[in-house]
Design an enzyme around this catalytic site. Structure first.
Site, PDB file in Angstrom:
ATOM      1  N   GLY A 119     -11.230  -0.535   7.755  1.00 11.43           N
ATOM      2  CA  GLY A 119     -10.377  -0.762   6.592  1.00 11.43           C
ATOM      3  C   GLY A 119     -11.079  -0.694   5.257  1.00 11.43           C
ATOM      4  N   ARG A 120     -12.407  -0.866   5.228  1.00  7.04           N
ATOM      5  CA  ARG A 120     -13.153  -0.701   3.982  1.00  7.04           C
ATOM      6  C   ARG A 120     -14.510  -0.043   4.240  1.00  7.04           C
ATOM      7  NH1 ARG A 120     -15.570  -6.551   2.071  1.00  7.04           N
ATOM      8  NH2 ARG A 120     -15.966  -7.463   4.117  1.00  7.04           N
ATOM      9  N   ASP A 171     -13.659  -6.825  17.875  1.00 10.94           N
ATOM     10  CA  ASP A 171     -13.872  -5.635  17.053  1.00 10.94           C
ATOM     11  C   ASP A 171     -15.208  -5.691  16.319  1.00 10.94           C
ATOM     12  OD1 ASP A 171     -12.171  -7.717  15.644  1.00 10.94           O
ATOM     13  OD2 ASP A 171     -12.803  -6.538  13.919  1.00 10.94           O
TER      14      ASP A 171
END
Length: 449
Positions: free
Chosen positions: A88-89, A250
């Site tokens: 996501g980043r 994750d």
């Protein structure tokens, strides 16, 4: 060595990642370049301008990936399954081989929004980048298998965060990893019942990270490797007194290499209930629960592989975690004590006695390991250490205390010092204390190695 670019990840196919465009930053101020890590992959010869072009503006490295890839994965976050996550980043920027012939990844943190950013801005605070430098340098010196912070560039944006004074400065970080394949990548494929994808990924990991061919027993062989590697990682955390803080599935690399440092801390003493993350209110990832947490994550890999393998061999592979952890913890603690191993039974008995003494006494871990290196316990350690002292008398030193480090004081990394190092940067833009600390950590690493 010469730079040896690779594109291995492309063989998986576009069902495993999304091509993305890096953010464009208003500034690119080089704050940290890890030439020691760069030398391991043939990139130490880059000029600062070239470094910024590749790791601040993400111009492709010749022969490596033509564009960044955001990897797709799911995962359990504090044991709640989340199918809406992924890179996501950050993204996978490049692949290459290192001096040992291993496939390595350069991945990012704070490089902009991706399809998996959800409500985030895809950015990294400068403080977060500084903290990751400190974590990786300290862990590497303490013998923990860890990613290495490769680059930190300040990017000239003002960020707002709820967990630190805002607005705060921004950065983009690059880390060097032995792969970025997480347990969550397998979980995502299992979630979608993608048996072909699971087989493809299993073969990829076995080939590139464990040097083994595909075959009918590939899933259980893969799981056995991950069990052994992650058990060793858990053991190394305990010997280092390190608390990762967010051991979600994750965040577990299948190579057993620790990475992605957010609310980490080092525990001052052997305190099983010590936590790193203020939001870990139930202590799920407390210091003493980390082996259990990592094992739980590895069980999720086994559950995912159940889609393409029989249950019995997977269970057999999982049963290897406890003995691998016990062996790994003994090896890691004896290494930090600076003594040579003897036999499994003696080493385990010493380890258990030491854990008990450290817990009962509350002795600072950094001070204890500093003074005990080489196997000699001074009188300052009380009667709680009588058994440890007796058992250590049978062990031979593995290294003399002849490094200059042993003439000084222990090098630790606790929260007050982390905040002080950051304050020098935030208040005065003074990077000298951080540089001095990195040098001190590396001196400790030389003395221990």
């Amino acid at each position: 060595m010469a730079f040896a670019p690779q594109q291995a990840i492309l063989a998986l196919g576009d069902g495993f990642y999304d091509p993305v465009t890096p953010a464009t930053f208003p500034q690119t101020i080089l704050r940290y370049r890890n030439d020691r890590a760069a030398a391991s992959v043939g990139l130490e010869g880059l000029s600062d301008a070239e470094w910024i072009a590749h790791f601040g503006r993400f111009e492709p490295l010749p022969g490596s990936l033509p564009q960044p890839l955001a990897l797709r994965y799911h995962g359990h976050q504090f044991r709640v399954y989340n199918p809406e996550i992924g890179d996501g980043r950050g993204f996978l920027f490049a692949q290459m081989t290192d001096t040992g012939g291993r496939l390595m990844d350069l991945g990012t943190k704070g490089s902009g929004r991706t399809p998996y950013s959800r409500f985030g801005d895809g950015r990294l605070t400068l403080k977060g980048g500084v903290r990751e430098i400190l974590a990786t340098e300290m862990l590497e010196a303490l013998g923990v298998e860890t990613s290495r912070t490769f680059s930190l560039i300040e990017t000239g944006e003002s960020l707002h965060r709820g967990d630190e004074p805002s607005p705060t400065r921004s950065s983009v970080l690059v880390r060097l990893n032995h792969g970025h394949i997480r347990i969550g990548v397998f979980q995502r494929l299992a979630y979608f019942q993608d048996e072909d994808g699971l087989r493809t990924l299993t073969a990829y990991v076995l080939r590139h990270y464990f040097g083994e061919p595909d075959g009918p027993d590939a899933p259980q062989r893969l799981l056995a490797h991950v069990v052994a590697r992650t058990a060793r990682m858990a053991a190394q955390f305990m010997a280092a007194g390190f608390v990762h803080g967010v051991l979600n599935s994750d965040n577990i690399n299948v190579t057993g290499e620790s990475f992605d440092y957010g609310p980490w801390r080092f525990t001052p003493s052997w305190a099983p209930h010590f936590i790193a993350a203020y939001f870990d209110q139930n202590g799920l990832y407390a210091f003493g629960r980390q082996p259990e947490a990592i094992y739980w994550d590895v069980m999720q890999l086994a559950i995912s592989l159940r889609l393409i393998a029989e249950e019995a061999p997977l269970i057999e592979a999982l049963e290897g975690f406890a003995p691998a952890y016990q062996q790994g913890e003994a090896e890691a603690i004896l290494w930090r004590l600076g003594v040579q191993p003897r036999d499994a039974a003696s080493d385990r008995t010493l380890t258990e006695a030491l854990e008990k003494a450290l817990h009962q006494s509350g002795v600072p871990l950094d001070l204890f390991y500093f003074n005990a290196f080489g196997g000699q316990l001074s009188d300052q350690f009380g009667s709680e250490f009588d058994e440890v002292r007796s058992r250590l008398s049978d062990y031979r030193p593995r290294k003399a205390r002849d490094h200059a480090y042993w003439q000084g004081s222990p090098c630790g990394m606790h929260i007050d010092e982390v905040e002080s190092l950051w304050s020098a940067i935030a208040d005065r833009d003074d990077w000298a204390p951080l540089s001095a600390k990195i040098s001190a950590i590396r001196r400790m690493g030389e003395a221990l190695a």
